[in-house]
Design a protein around this motif. Structure first.
Motif, PDB file in Angstrom:
ATOM      1  N   GLN A 269      43.923  38.743  44.907  1.00 43.88           N
ATOM      2  CA  GLN A 269      43.300  37.499  44.448  1.00 43.88           C
ATOM      3  C   GLN A 269      43.617  36.298  45.329  1.00 43.88           C
ATOM      4  O   GLN A 269      43.171  35.190  45.046  1.00 43.88           O
ATOM      5  N   ASP A 280      35.441  31.570  46.343  1.00 42.95           N
ATOM      6  CA  ASP A 280      36.103  32.171  45.186  1.00 42.95           C
ATOM      7  C   ASP A 280      36.306  31.138  44.076  1.00 42.95           C
ATOM      8  O   ASP A 280      35.943  31.368  42.909  1.00 42.95           O
ATOM      9  N   ARG A 284      34.010  30.480  40.355  1.00 42.09           N
ATOM     10  CA  ARG A 284      34.645  30.581  39.043  1.00 42.09           C
ATOM     11  C   ARG A 284      34.438  29.317  38.209  1.00 42.09           C
ATOM     12  O   ARG A 284      34.156  29.390  37.010  1.00 42.09           O
ATOM     13  N   SER A 311      40.310  40.119  38.976  1.00 42.45           N
ATOM     14  CA  SER A 311      40.450  39.169  37.865  1.00 42.45           C
ATOM     15  C   SER A 311      39.669  39.608  36.624  1.00 42.45           C
ATOM     16  O   SER A 311      39.595  38.859  35.650  1.00 42.45           O
ATOM     17  N   GLN A 313      36.307  40.630  36.524  1.00 41.84           N
ATOM     18  CA  GLN A 313      34.847  40.564  36.581  1.00 41.84           C
ATOM     19  C   GLN A 313      34.293  41.969  36.853  1.00 41.84           C
ATOM     20  O   GLN A 313      34.835  42.715  37.667  1.00 41.84           O
TER      21      GLN A 313
END
Length: 498
Positions: A269, A280, A284, A311, A313
């Motif tokens: 991440q 990124d 979000r 995360s 998704q």
């Protein structure tokens, strides 16, 4: 003693030589890419240099055609042996010259052109010499001159088509650039020896020396270390280990001559480049819900799709045109292909073929060299992307431009403004150096991003901010051009500086 050559043999030899010469032209662009990128400028230089070589070779061949058939055959036999030598020599010569030439000729367009000419002019020159000689012999020895001449021209054209198709669809993807040039070298050697035989032989010492030199260069070409870990039909792909600690691997993906992404095995991440950090985070915060669907144009090392999957998704779709890129991301960059739906297709076509699909976030991160592909920056494409967004969705794309120009950025912003009510430009919150190449993320949507700045690791904690609305509007008005499928000069607007 000069030997007679039937028309069918002359026609066949013309087609074979023409096909081999076009294979070299296609391979030239592929070989130059790791040094100068695969851009409009690269292909322009390749086509111009190869055509110049053919033209000069045809002129010289016309002079040779005035000779009697025997000496003319021997001369073009020698020309093809020289073509074999220079073709095989291109493999070790190109990497040896690239650094010095590009360092000396600092203007990128001229640097590409000079490098291309030094390496690929002579192979094209020698390959161009046989055509006038073969045409003259065909016309003067055939019963009907018109059909003979037409057959020679047609054979050259058909050979060129065959060479182009074979290079692009077969040789490069199955053999790679080096072995493809080795095949062409062997073809030139065999054709040269045949022409010497047709011309009655002669000069055997020179013939033997040329053949031996060609064989040595073939061996040298095969032994030259490849510049790619994998050469696909689209790119030269390379993986570099940049780990500070071998127990915590970090790797860099290089596509052609540019770094396209960094990933750490243990930090899925964490983004390691500014553009992926912005993509990124902005995806979000702009997504209409915590669980959102995303469509990614361009996979690269799959850093952003991997972070989304880590995360939680799940509705992740990636359009990556090159299957080899996806395979390398899975093998070397810890991307799990099961975590996303991967379409090995051009991003625009992939969206076009899904009329019912809707995505909360669409991310454009595809590049040809340092420029976004032309068909992915036009008003028509942005309308297509907007049509594929769900209510409240956003379109994000990575853009590169220079601080003292920003014409490409301004034109993309102006074009996006013709489609989206809100357009934002994000970049690192730091004063750029004069003329610096800058990385931006441009956002199109219905509403502004709530915060005007944010911090994210890339990998060190970095502050990013949106450019002021007034500045963006002024930039678009004063420097922007509306980009359409009919007119989108993004290469010229971006320019080449490094």
């Amino acid at each position: 003693m000069t030997r007679s050559a039937p028309l069918w043999l002359l026609v066949a030899m013309q087609g074979v030589v023409s096909a081999a010469s076009l294979v070299v032209e296609i391979v030239a662009g592929r070989m130059l890419a790791p040094h100068v990128g695969m851009s409009l400028h690269t292909w322009t230089a390749v086509i111009a240099v190869v055509l110049a070589g053919f033209s000069a070779g045809h002129w010289w061949g016309g002079r040779l055609a005035e000779k009697p058939n025997g000496p003319a055959f021997r001369w073009i036999g020698g020309a093809l042996l020289a073509g074999a030598i220079t073709t095989a020599g291109a493999v070790p010569i190109l990497p040896a010259l690239a650094g010095p030439v590009l360092g000396l000729v600092t203007q990128p367009v001229w640097g590409i052109t000079v490098l291309t000419a030094l390496v690929f002019f002579l192979p094209s020159f020698f390959a161009g010499a046989p055509a006038p000689v073969l045409a003259k012999i065909a016309v003067t020895t055939a019963d009907r001159t018109g059909p003979a001449l037409g057959a020679m021209f047609a054979s050259g054209a058909v050979g060129a088509i065959a060479g182009t198709l074979l290079a692009g669809f077969v040789f490069i993807s199955w053999l790679g650039s080096t072995l493809t040039l080795v095949v062409v070298t062997i073809i030139y050697l065999l054709c040269g020896l045949l022409f010497f035989w047709l011309g009655g032989g002669g000069g055997r010492r020179g013939l033997t020396a040329a053949t031996v030199l060609g064989a040595v260069l073939v061996a040298g070409a095969v032994a030259t270390p490849p510049s790619c870990d994998r050469e696909s039909r689209y790119f030269c792909l390379r993986v570099e280990d940049i780990s500070a600690d071998p127990s915590q691997p970090v790797r860099l993906m290089v596509i052609d001559h540019l770094a396209h992404g960094i990933s750490a095995r243990d930090l899925p991440q964490v983004q390691f480049t500014d553009h992926t950090a912005m993509l990124d985070h902005l995806a979000r915060v702009r997504a209409p819900s915590e669980r959102f669907s995303s469509f990614h144009i361009g996979g690269g090392n799959y850093a952003v799709p991997r972070a989304f999957a880590a995360s939680g998704q799940q509705a992740i779709t990636v359009a990556e045109i090159d299957p080899a890129v996806t395979e390398m991301a899975a093998a070397s960059f810890w991307f799990d292909p099961a975590s996303a739906k991967v379409l090995h297709e051009d991003g625009r076509r992939a969206l076009l073929m899904q009329p019912e699909a809707r995505y909360d976030i669409i991310i454009g991160d595809a590049f040809t060299d340092v420029v976004v592909p032309v068909h992915l920056v036009t008003q028509e494409f942005f309308r297509l992307a907007a049509n594929r967004l769900s209510p409240g969705g956003s379109f994000l794309m990575n853009v590169i431009d220079h601080e003292d120009s920003l014409a490409a950025l301004a034109s993309i912003v102006l074009t996006l403004q013709s489609v989206f009510p809100v357009v934002e430009v994000w970049t690192e919150q730091v004063a750029p150096m004069p003329g610096q190449r800058m990385v931006f993320v441009v956002v199109g949507g219905d509403i502004p991003t709530q915060a005007g700045s944010f911090s994210a690791p890339s990998p060190d904690q970095t502050r990013f901010a949106a450019l002021a609305d007034g500045f963006v509007a002024q930039l678009a008005d004063t420097r922007g051009q509306l980009l359409t499928d009919d007119y989108a000069p993004i290469d010229r607007l971006m320019g080449r500086r490094d």
